[in-house]
Enzyme design. Structure first.
Site, short mmCIF file in Angstrom:
data_model
loop_
_atom_site.label_atom_id
_atom_site.label_comp_id
_atom_site.label_asym_id
_atom_site.label_seq_id
_atom_site.Cartn_x
_atom_site.Cartn_y
_atom_site.Cartn_z
N ASN A 1 57.30 59.78 -14.34
CA ASN A 1 57.79 58.44 -14.00
C ASN A 1 59.27 58.28 -14.38
O ASN A 1 59.66 58.62 -15.49
CB ASN A 1 56.93 57.41 -14.75
N GLU B 1 53.60 60.82 -9.83
CA GLU B 1 53.12 61.54 -8.65
C GLU B 1 54.20 61.64 -7.58
O GLU B 1 54.37 62.68 -6.93
CB GLU B 1 51.89 60.82 -8.06
N SER C 1 45.11 57.60 -13.40
CA SER C 1 44.54 57.18 -12.12
C SER C 1 45.64 56.61 -11.21
O SER C 1 46.38 55.72 -11.62
CB SER C 1 43.46 56.13 -12.39
N CYS D 1 50.90 55.52 -4.99
CA CYS D 1 50.70 56.97 -5.09
C CYS D 1 49.46 57.40 -4.31
O CYS D 1 49.43 58.47 -3.70
CB CYS D 1 50.60 57.38 -6.56
N ASP E 1 55.78 48.21 -14.31
CA ASP E 1 55.51 49.40 -13.51
C ASP E 1 54.32 49.24 -12.58
O ASP E 1 54.24 49.89 -11.54
CB ASP E 1 55.28 50.61 -14.43
#
Lengths: 145, 145
Positions: free
Chosen positions: B39, B52, B77, B82, B142
């Site tokens: 990230n 991701e 998760s 993503c 986020d």
């Protein structure tokens, strides 16, 4: 044409002139454009900067409250990535130039409560049709085909 | 731990040491890591580079055939953005470190035929728990909360 969709189309045309994929987007908060962008696959070798993503990136880090009062304008029906991003940030409305050349995740967006408006704008359709005719492989790469 | 999930966790820890959001990911094609990422909200002011997305971006432009034979490993998760990206590129399998601190769009992925495996790894859980305790506002930003 709506001024915001026109701004998104201007971004798409800029991308076309750069030799890129002509899809543009703007993020509008309370009537003001806070982010403009266009697909950067060719220009920056990016696999994540679709037009919508680029507009959000250029708007910078915003509090959730701003996204929740914003409208995302895009020249083309948003793909799963861009639609998922709308859901992540809770953007309540998406205005789409056209969905004739590509149908994105409009049903998913609507099923999650996002308002989806399709302008069915001829200039958006023609720009995409021309691009797809000229560079079909590049277009397929962009949509994972 | 699986070597690829370990590589994703190493990316997450790197992000933590940089003062960022500790979520990491790797894209694996036929047993080889072709993209690593974490990230970048804090480090690059990015609103689209989740772990991701950063891994995919760092893998660069790939033909659809490569994505279709790849596995995406992520410490957490995957959020709607993503997950949508996994759908866009037709990545057939996602291995998730944990979904206790955040439950992403695993059901959506499964409903579209993506294989989803949850490792429920304690080290991934602890790293996220520690981060959320230390910087709850950053975490909320986020995930659009």
């Amino acid at each position: 044409m709506d001024q915001y969709l026109q701004a998104a189309l201007d971004e798409a045309k800029k991308g076309y002139r750069e030799g890129g994929i002509p899809i543009g987007s703007v993020l509008v908060h309370k009537g003001k454009i806070i982010g403009r962008g266009h697909n950067k696959r060719v220009q920056e070798g990016s696999v994540v900067l679709h037009g919508e993503m680029d507009a959000l990136e250029n708007a910078g880090r915003q509090p959730a409250s701003v996204y929740r009062e914003s409208v995302l304008y895009t020249t083309l029906s948003p793909c799963p990535m861009c639609s998922g991003t709308v859901l992540l940030y809770g953007i309540p409305k998406v205005v789409i130039g056209e969905n004739r050349t590509f149908m994105g995740e409009e049903d998913l967006l609507r099923s999650r409560g996002v308002e989806v408006e399709v302008a069915d704008n001829q200039e958006c359709v023609q720009l995409m049709q021309q691009f797809i005719r000229e560079k079909p492989e590049l277009w397929n790469e962009d949509i994972g085909v």
